[in-house]
Design an enzyme around this catalytic site. Structure first.
Site, PDB file in Angstrom:
ATOM      1  N   SER A 117      42.577  36.488  38.381  1.00 49.62           N
ATOM      2  CA  SER A 117      41.969  36.663  39.701  1.00 49.62           C
ATOM      3  C   SER A 117      41.244  37.994  39.778  1.00 49.62           C
ATOM      4  CB  SER A 117      43.096  36.626  40.732  1.00 49.62           C
ATOM      5  OG  SER A 117      42.716  37.290  41.905  1.00 49.62           O
ATOM      6  N   TYR A 141      50.950  39.813  44.204  1.00 47.14           N
ATOM      7  CA  TYR A 141      50.230  38.681  43.617  1.00 47.14           C
ATOM      8  C   TYR A 141      49.304  39.163  42.503  1.00 47.14           C
ATOM      9  CZ  TYR A 141      46.377  35.425  43.045  1.00 47.14           C
ATOM     10  OH  TYR A 141      45.399  34.634  42.495  1.00 47.14           O
ATOM     11  N   LYS A 145      49.142  38.806  38.093  1.00 47.38           N
ATOM     12  CA  LYS A 145      47.997  38.380  37.272  1.00 47.38           C
ATOM     13  C   LYS A 145      47.701  39.444  36.206  1.00 47.38           C
ATOM     14  CE  LYS A 145      47.287  34.501  39.346  1.00 47.38           C
ATOM     15  NZ  LYS A 145      47.575  33.242  38.664  1.00 47.38           N
TER      16      LYS A 145
END
Ligand code: UDP
Length: 324
Positions: A117, A141, A145
């Site tokens: 992302s 989050y 990644k």
């Protein structure tokens, strides 16, 4: 080639499954349906309804099904939720992925495509963002990644796996057939929320922040159609077949649109006024995230085909008759 698609019943994964079948890959889906929708899967597909970390069963299945490449979409993807419940994110996105990777290695599967992302860049120094930008995640989050990308790089050196990590910008839109699209609960993303407001399902669209250093004061994002994302994954598999090399690439259109622009364009396309409420900034939102997609064009021979109108039209078509 037999490919395993984790998260194949999810928003982006299901579109990729359709695209992969069109390209004559034999596809097996691994999805525990915790967030995916069984309705998003084609009939007759092999579904492994298991957790990523169920290594004993997965090892047996991967060997039996002769899997040679893994396309790994499965993961939780909501920034706000990751701040409230980081355990969920570290457990599923990191521990789960690590277990999947180790099972893959046990089965001698050495090709891995990863859904990363643009959030790994945090608040970037320059725009448009190149892959050389510093990695500075600002929420759990994004942290998951970035950590998985680091693991992949170390695994490449030590165990010779080859991977393509695709850093998505803002995935949006729906399958043009109207049969596959976005269905999150709760729905936090801008475009579906704007459309749901136009459809009368929400009373207004809340605009988070009007004092950003952008032209109209609202955040700018690079919205990319999920069909374009799906195609990029096919190109990534091609890349791993043709090169003995790994790759980290941005996937975006290179064009930015502000929150206000999204609302205006949606209102024009649907032909309805959309009630707006201006609110405070949402924590953790960078002002501008727009991709420099030179590397994807050069290395993957990929470029985005669809524009913002295609995104909003297909999403509207999906939401007005949402199937799941
Ligand atoms: N946004 C907004 N109202 C909403 C949802 C999102 O103003 O109801 C804004 C959000 O602050 C961000 C942009 O729209 O600037 C895109 O947000 P989204 O959650 O769709 O994607 P993200 O960029 O967080 O991955």
């Amino acid at each position: 080639m037999n490919i395993l698609v984790t998260g194949g019943a999810g928003y982006i994964g299901s579109l990729f499954v359709k695209e992969a079948l069109k390209n004559n890959y034999r596809v097996v889906v691994l999805d525990n349906l915790s967030r995916g929708h069984v309705e998003a899967l084609p009939e007759n597909i092999t579904l492994l309804n298991e957790n990523l970390s169920n290594s004993k069963i997965l090892k047996e299945k991967f060997l039996k099904l002769n899997i040679s490449c893994i396309v790994h979409f499965a993961g939780y993807a909501l920034v706000g939720e990751s701040i409230e419940d980081p355990e969920l994110y570290y457990d599923n996105n990191i521990v789960g992925t690590l277990s999947l990777l180790n099972t893959a290695l046990d089965c001698n599967i050495k090709k891995f495509i990863f859904s990363s992302s643009c959030s790994v860049y945090g608040n970037p120094n320059l725009t448009p963002i190149t892959e050389e930008e510093t990695i500075k995640p600002i929420n759990p989050y994004a942290e998951t990644k970035a950590i998985v990308e680091k693991i992949l790089m170390d695994y490449e050196k030590a165990y010779n796996i080859k991977f393509v990590s695709l850093r998505y910008f803002n995935a949006a839109g729906a399958d043009f057939s109207g049969n596959l699209g976005e269905s999150h609960n709760p729905e936090t993303h801008l475009i579906p929320r704007v459309i749901k407001t136009a459809l009368g399902e929400l009373n207004f669209i809340e605009v988070f922040g009007t004092d950003y250093p952008t032209e109209d004061g609202t955040c700018v994002r690079d919205y990319i159609h999920i069909e374009d994302l799906a195609t990029a994954h096919i190109k990534a598999i091609d890349y791993l077949q043709e090169n003995d090399d790994s790759l980290v690439v941005n996937l975006g259109t290179g064009k930015g649109n502000s929150v206000k622009q999204i609302i205006e364009i949606t209102s024009q396309i649907i032909g309805k006024d959309i009630p707006v409420k201006y609110s405070e900034r949402r924590p953790g939102d960078p002002a501008i995230l727009v991709a420099d997609n030179t590397k994807a064009r050069q290395k993957l021979k990929w470029q985005a085909k669809y524009n913002l109108n295609d995104i909003i039209e297909s999403a509207y078509n999906w939401h007005k008759n949402q199937k799941y």
